[in-house]
Design an enzyme around this catalytic site. Sequence first.
Site, short mmCIF file in Angstrom:
data_model
loop_
_atom_site.label_atom_id
_atom_site.label_comp_id
_atom_site.label_asym_id
_atom_site.label_seq_id
_atom_site.Cartn_x
_atom_site.Cartn_y
_atom_site.Cartn_z
N ASP A 18 -24.07 -34.67 -21.68
CA ASP A 18 -23.61 -34.26 -23.00
C ASP A 18 -22.78 -32.98 -22.92
OD1 ASP A 18 -23.40 -34.36 -25.78
OD2 ASP A 18 -25.20 -33.16 -26.08
N TRP A 23 -16.87 -28.69 -24.29
CA TRP A 23 -16.21 -28.09 -23.12
C TRP A 23 -14.71 -28.01 -23.36
CZ3 TRP A 23 -12.46 -29.52 -19.63
CH2 TRP A 23 -12.43 -28.83 -18.40
N HIS A 35 -13.51 -35.37 -21.63
CA HIS A 35 -14.05 -36.63 -21.12
C HIS A 35 -13.60 -36.87 -19.68
CE1 HIS A 35 -15.91 -37.66 -24.83
NE2 HIS A 35 -14.79 -37.85 -25.50
N GLU A 65 -24.19 -45.91 -30.61
CA GLU A 65 -23.70 -45.11 -31.74
C GLU A 65 -22.29 -44.56 -31.50
OE1 GLU A 65 -27.86 -45.71 -31.86
OE2 GLU A 65 -26.77 -44.58 -30.32
N TRP A 67 -19.68 -46.01 -30.82
CA TRP A 67 -18.62 -46.84 -31.39
C TRP A 67 -18.15 -46.30 -32.74
CZ3 TRP A 67 -16.32 -49.99 -28.22
CH2 TRP A 67 -17.03 -50.66 -27.22
N LEU A 129 -28.93 -45.41 -2.71
CA LEU A 129 -29.20 -44.89 -4.05
C LEU A 129 -28.88 -45.98 -5.06
CD1 LEU A 129 -29.79 -42.36 -5.94
CD2 LEU A 129 -27.30 -42.18 -6.14
#
Length: 234
Positions: A18, A23, A35, A65, A67, A129
């Site tokens: 988040d 930022w 992003h 959410e 969207w 991983l």
Amino acid sequence: MAESAPSDVARSVAIIMDGNARWARGRALPVEEGHRAGSRALRPVVEEAIDVGVASLAVFAFSTENWTRPRDEVDLLMEIFAETIDRELPDLAAQGVRTRFVGRRDRAPRELQEKMAALEAATADKERLQLWIAFDYGGRAELVEATRRIVVSGIPAEDVDEELIASQLYEPEMPDPDLLIRTSGELRISNFMLWQLAYSELVFVDTLWPDFGPGHLRSALEDYATRRRRFGGR
């Protein structure tokens, strides 16, 4: 469950990534730059997880959410997800990372769906991983869909138990997180893995996701290592 002794490493970790928009705003940049910076922050964190012995890492990339955000921002995010698959994740595959997407994908652009499927197929035999990317994911939606599958199957009510419900989640193989980390200073889980987080340890950090790096992951793991997990016992 009995109380566990402190553990040096959380074998299964989940992260709510988040703070990308904040930022960007803090630097007077377009939201898209936040992003993009956030997408670049993932790889060093995954590599650090490998180095410290984490076996499973789940990251919250896009929620059901999300969207509702402005259409141009959603379209941009779809482009960035596709770019990230092309740019970052194949190199991680070379390091032994198996990638799987958790949630719905039918609402994503066809090209992105194809890239997701191709990456999953290409990394199916990797074991170093397990990387789970929650995309178009919501904890409540996951439980609703699991419940619907149970009802449709005709299983009697008396046969419904935790094991059955867990088997009907999006990815039954995904382990419950030992540790959940949320960046950006928000103190909530935001509809993420509601079933799986029942007894997870939680760490909240003020750092915005694009600035979150290997050192922050290590600090969270060190915090986890000092805790005793009681699972409701004494």
